[in-house]
Design an enzyme around this catalytic site. Structure first.
Site, PDB file in Angstrom:
ATOM      1  N   TRP A  44       0.811  -1.223   0.000  1.00 28.94           N
ATOM      2  CA  TRP A  44       0.000   0.000   0.000  1.00 28.94           C
ATOM      3  C   TRP A  44       0.836   1.262   0.000  1.00 28.94           C
ATOM      4  O   TRP A  44       0.474   2.250  -0.650  1.00 28.94           O
ATOM      5  CB  TRP A  44      -1.009  -0.024   1.142  1.00 28.94           C
ATOM      6  N   ASP A  59      -1.508   6.495   6.354  1.00 26.24           N
ATOM      7  CA  ASP A  59      -2.639   5.642   5.973  1.00 26.24           C
ATOM      8  C   ASP A  59      -2.786   4.607   7.087  1.00 26.24           C
ATOM      9  O   ASP A  59      -1.896   3.796   7.307  1.00 26.24           O
ATOM     10  CB  ASP A  59      -2.292   4.973   4.629  1.00 26.24           C
ATOM     11  N   LYS A  91     -11.999  -1.808   6.259  1.00 20.70           N
ATOM     12  CA  LYS A  91     -11.173  -2.792   6.943  1.00 20.70           C
ATOM     13  C   LYS A  91     -11.663  -2.971   8.389  1.00 20.70           C
ATOM     14  O   LYS A  91     -11.901  -4.064   8.829  1.00 20.70           O
ATOM     15  CB  LYS A  91      -9.697  -2.362   6.938  1.00 20.70           C
TER      16      LYS A  91
HETATM   17  C1  PLP Z   1      -7.327  -1.626   1.425  1.00 27.25           C
HETATM   18  C2  PLP Z   1      -6.283  -0.618   1.630  1.00 27.25           C
HETATM   19  C3  PLP Z   1      -6.139   0.485   0.765  1.00 27.25           C
HETATM   20  C4  PLP Z   1      -6.951   0.677  -0.497  1.00 27.25           C
HETATM   21  O1  PLP Z   1      -8.238   0.956  -0.244  1.00 27.25           O
HETATM   22  P1  PLP Z   1      -9.338   1.077  -1.420  1.00 27.25           P
HETATM   23  O2  PLP Z   1     -10.495   1.623  -0.648  1.00 27.25           O
HETATM   24  O3  PLP Z   1      -9.562  -0.284  -1.978  1.00 27.25           O
HETATM   25  O4  PLP Z   1      -8.830   2.018  -2.424  1.00 27.25           O
HETATM   26  C5  PLP Z   1      -5.184   1.424   1.076  1.00 27.25           C
HETATM   27  N1  PLP Z   1      -4.396   1.288   2.162  1.00 27.25           N
HETATM   28  C6  PLP Z   1      -4.498   0.226   2.993  1.00 27.25           C
HETATM   29  C7  PLP Z   1      -3.591   0.139   4.167  1.00 27.25           C
HETATM   30  C8  PLP Z   1      -5.443  -0.756   2.761  1.00 27.25           C
HETATM   31  O5  PLP Z   1      -5.520  -1.795   3.599  1.00 27.25           O
END
Ligand code: PLP
Length: 361
Positions: free
Chosen positions: A101, A171, A195
Site C-alpha cells: 500500500w 494511511d 477494513k
Molecule cells: C485496502 C487498503 C487500501 C486501499 O483501499 P481502497 O479503498 O480499496 O482504495 C489502502 N491502504 C491500505 C492500508 C489498505 O488496507
C-alpha cells in the site's frame, strides 16, 4: 441463519450488534417513515447522523480542536492522489515503503512530483519495518508518508518516523480505531473504513486545519480538494449516507465497549492466541519479524504451496472463511479486526492444531 468466522482483510467482519441495529432500523429510521438509504442528505435526521458520527469519532480518537474530520468517497486509492495534490507545494515528498500500500501510494505521488524513497523493506519482501529514527529526510519535502499497518504483509509501524519537523501523513486503513493514537503527531491521518470501521464506500480523513489550502496543484478538480469538503462539512455533494450511518453505529459500539484502549487490550489478547500458537507450531509459521507484527493482519505459511492450499480448503469447509493470503504473497492471512470475536481466533487455532496433528511429520 448461520454466520461464519470471517477472516477477510476487507471488506471485513462488522459487529453483529451493529448489523442487528441496522436491520431493526432498515425500513424506518427512528420516526422518519423511511430508511436512511432513502433520506435527503440535507434532512434533519441525516444531519444528526453525520454530526453524531463526527462527535463520537472525536471522542474515540481524542481529536484536537484544530483538526477537521472529513467523510469522503473514492476509497484509499483516491487518497494516494489527494495527498500530493493538496500538500505538494515544493513538489517533493518522502515516502517510507514498507509494503504494497505504501508502494502504490508512492507510485501515485510520482505523477505529481519528485518522490524520494527514504526507507524501504523491499529487500526482505516487506517482512519487517526498517529503523525510522534517523532517515535522510529531504530539506524541501512537503511531507513524509507512511502506511502504518501494511494489510498484505502484516507489519505495523510502532515507533513513528522522525520526520525532522516535516508533516507526517499516515494511511491507517487497516488499524483504524484498533488502539489509541496521538492524532497531534500527524498532519493527516486517514483510512478507508472497509477494513475496521464500516462498509466500503467511506474514507475518513483527519487533517490539521493549516493543511487545508486554497493553493493546491494546478488542475486539481474541485472534488479532490480537501478544502471543498472541509468548507462544506463533508456535504459538498451527496456523501455515502448509509455507510456513514453504519460507521456511526460502529462508533457507538466502540464507545460502549470502553473505547480504543479497551479495544487494544482485546486485540492484543486475540493476536497473542494466534502468534503463540504459530511460534510453537511445527508446520505453520508467521512471516513477519516478531517486533513488527501487526495485531490486525496475521500472515502465515506452511512452506508448501500444496499444504497451504489443503489447509485453506479445509478451513473454508469448517466455516473459517477468507483465510487465503493475498494473491501477491500466497499462504494464509487471518485478519483479526475489532469485530472478530475472540471465539473466532480460538476456533481458528483449534482447527490449526487439529490439522497439524493430522499432518505430523
Ligand atoms: C485496502 C487498503 C487500501 C486501499 O483501499 P481502497 O479503498 O480499496 O482504495 C489502502 N491502504 C491500505 C492500508 C489498505 O488496507
Amino acid at each position: 441463519m448461520s454466520r461464519v468466522f470471517n477472516f477477510s482483510a476487507g471488506p471485513a467482519v462488522l459487529p453483529e450488534e451493529v448489523l442487528k441495529t441496522a436491520q431493526a432500523e432498515m425500513l424506518e429510521y427512528k420516526n422518519s417513515g423511511m430508511s436512511v438509504m432513502e433520506m435527503s442528505h440535507r434532512s434533519k435526521d441525516f444531519e444528526e447522523i453525520l454530526e453524531t458520527a463526527e462527535k463520537d469519532l472525536r471522542t474515540l480518537m481524542n481529536i484536537p480542536e484544530n483538526y477537521k474530520v472529513l467523510f469522503l468517497q473514492g476509497g484509499g486509492c483516491t487518497q494516494f492522489a489527494m495527498v500530493p495534490m493538496n500538500l505538494m507545494k515544493n513538489k517533493v515528498a518522502d515516502y517510507i515503503v514498507t509494503g504494497q500500500w505504501s508502494k502504490k501510494a508512492a507510485a501515485e505521488a510520482k505523477i505529481f512530483g519528485t518522490v524520494n524513497e527514504v526507507a524501504s523493506s523491499a529487500d526482505k519482501n516487506f517482512s519487517y519495518i526498517p529503523d525510522l529514527s534517523d532517515l535522510n529526510i529531504s530539506d524541501n519535502a512537503d511531507y513524509v508518508y507512511i502506511c502504518q499497518n501494511e494489510t498484505v504483509h502484516g507489519t505495523t509501524i510502532r515507533e513513528l518516523p522522525n520526520t525532522k519537523g516535516k508533516i507526517l501523513v499516515a494511511d491507517v486503513s487497516s488499524m483504524f480505531l484498533s488502539e489509541p493514537v496521538d492524532v497531534s503527531k500527524y498532519g493527516i491521518i486517514w483510512g478507508g473504513v472497509q477494513k475496521n470501521v464500516g462498509p466500503a464506500g467511506v474514507t475518513i480523513v483527519i487533517i490539521r486545519e493549516d493543511l487545508i489550502r486554497e493553493e493546491v496543484l494546478p488542475f486539481t478538480p474541485t472534488m479532490m480538494k480537501y478544502k471543498t469538503h472541509a468548507d462544506n462539512n463533508s456535504l459538498y455533494n451527496t456523501p455515502p449516507c448509509y455507510n456513514i450511518y453504519i460507521c456511526g453505529l460502529v462508533f457507538k459500539w466502540l464507545l460502549k465497549l470502553g473505547g480504543t484502549s479497551e479495544m487494544k487490550k482485546i486485540n492484543e489478547a486475540k493476536a497473542k492466541i494466534l502468534y503463540d500458537y504459530l511460534d510453537g507450531s511445527k508446520i505453520f509459521h508467521g512471516t513477519v519479524e516478531k517486533k513488527n507484527r501487526s495485531l490486525m493482519n496475521v500472515p502465515f505459511v506452511t512452506g508448501s504451496k500444496e499444504l497451504d492450499a489443503e489447509f485453506v480448503a479445509a478451513a473454508t469447509k469448517a466455516g473459517l472463511k477468507n483465510i487465503k493470503g493475498h494473491r501477491s504473497v500466497g499462504g494464509m492471512r487471518a485478519s483479526l479486526y475489532n469485530a472478530m470475536p475472540i471465539e473466532g481466533v480460538k476456533a481458528l487455532v483449534d482447527f490449526m492444531a487439529e490439522f497439524e496433528k493430522g499432518h505430523a511429520k
